[in-house]
Design an enzyme around this catalytic site. Structure first.
Site, short mmCIF file in Angstrom:
data_model
loop_
_atom_site.label_atom_id
_atom_site.label_comp_id
_atom_site.label_asym_id
_atom_site.label_seq_id
_atom_site.Cartn_x
_atom_site.Cartn_y
_atom_site.Cartn_z
N GLY A 14 36.25 37.83 36.96
CA GLY A 14 37.20 38.51 37.65
C GLY A 14 37.93 39.43 36.68
N GLN A 71 44.80 44.77 33.85
CA GLN A 71 43.90 44.63 32.58
C GLN A 71 43.36 45.91 32.23
OE1 GLN A 71 41.93 41.05 34.44
NE2 GLN A 71 42.11 40.29 32.40
N CYS A 118 40.31 34.03 30.03
CA CYS A 118 40.85 35.30 30.38
C CYS A 118 40.30 36.41 29.56
CB CYS A 118 42.37 35.30 30.43
SG CYS A 118 42.94 36.90 30.68
N LEU A 119 39.72 37.53 29.96
CA LEU A 119 39.20 38.60 29.33
C LEU A 119 40.29 39.15 28.33
CD1 LEU A 119 36.96 40.34 32.24
CD2 LEU A 119 36.26 38.75 30.00
N HIS A 131 43.62 33.34 39.55
CA HIS A 131 43.97 33.86 38.22
C HIS A 131 44.20 35.31 38.40
CE1 HIS A 131 42.49 33.87 33.72
NE2 HIS A 131 42.62 35.39 33.88
N GLU A 132 43.35 35.76 39.04
CA GLU A 132 43.43 37.43 39.42
C GLU A 132 44.90 37.88 39.91
OE1 GLU A 132 41.99 39.09 37.18
OE2 GLU A 132 40.33 37.63 37.31
N HIS A 139 47.56 37.68 37.55
CA HIS A 139 47.69 38.97 36.86
C HIS A 139 48.48 40.18 37.53
CE1 HIS A 139 45.40 38.34 33.22
NE2 HIS A 139 44.33 38.13 33.71
NI NI Z 1 42.68 37.07 33.10
#
Ligand code: NI
Length: 181
Positions: A46, A51, A88-89, A130-131, A134
């Site tokens: 995701g 981000q 997490c990216l 999670h998204e 963000h």
């Molecule tokens: Ni993340």
């Protein structure tokens, strides 16, 4: 469509609540395409607009081979809980068990402004939660218990990218083993 640099933990944009999308225009569709391309390239499960440094309530996911996106999401969470690895990216190379609702119903819009409802459980539910976090300026380490959060913060402090504005670009393409969201 293009692959764009992913902002890393410590970038203020990740702590800034994103604004609702008002214009469902070409710019939004380009953003969804860029999120999708960047997420697939990472690879991640995701990716949320903040981000990429964009303060709008939009995210994409890639779970069980299915691609999706959601604009202005509103979530209803199950009471039943799941516990499992999450990454997490924006924190490359780190994953740790994180409790989430087992399933979720997400109301929102697609990039053309049509209302959509997405129902998911397991990994899709995890990615959507999670998204959406963000979009509220929340990073998954905030959801961990005290000990796990300390472990996460230790990892982040010791990461070579942390606090170095020159390394806002992604460091290691496969560092999150596809767990990054
Ligand atoms: Ni993340």
């Amino acid at each position: 469509m293009s692959i764009r640099p992913i902002r890393l933990f410590g970038d203020p944009v990740l702590r800034t609540p994103a604004k609702p999308v008002v214009d469902f225009d070409k710019e939004l569709r380009t953003l969804v395409a860029d999120l999708t391309d960047t997420m697939i390239d990472a690879p991640g499960a995701g990716l949320a607009a903040p981000q990429l440094g964009v303060g709008l309530r939009v995210f994409t996911w890639q779970v069980d081979g299915e691609l999706g996106h959601l604009v202005n999401p509103q979530l209803t969470l199950s009471e039943e809980i799941q516990d499992g690895a999450e990454g997490c990216l924006s924190i490359p190379g780190f994953s740790i068990d994180c409790k989430r609702a087992l399933s979720v119903v997400a109301h929102g819009f697609d990039m053309y402004g049509e209302p959509v409802v997405v129902e998911g459980s397991q990994m899709l539910a995890r990615a959507i939660q999670h998204e959406t976090d963000h979009l509220d300026g929340i990073i998954f380490v905030d959801r961990l218990d005290r000990e796990a959060r300390k472990e996460a913060m230790r990892f982040i402090r010791e990461s070579e990218w942390f606090g170095d504005p020159a390394t806002q670009v992604k460091i290691s393409p496969h560092a999150t083993n596809g767990l990054g969201i």
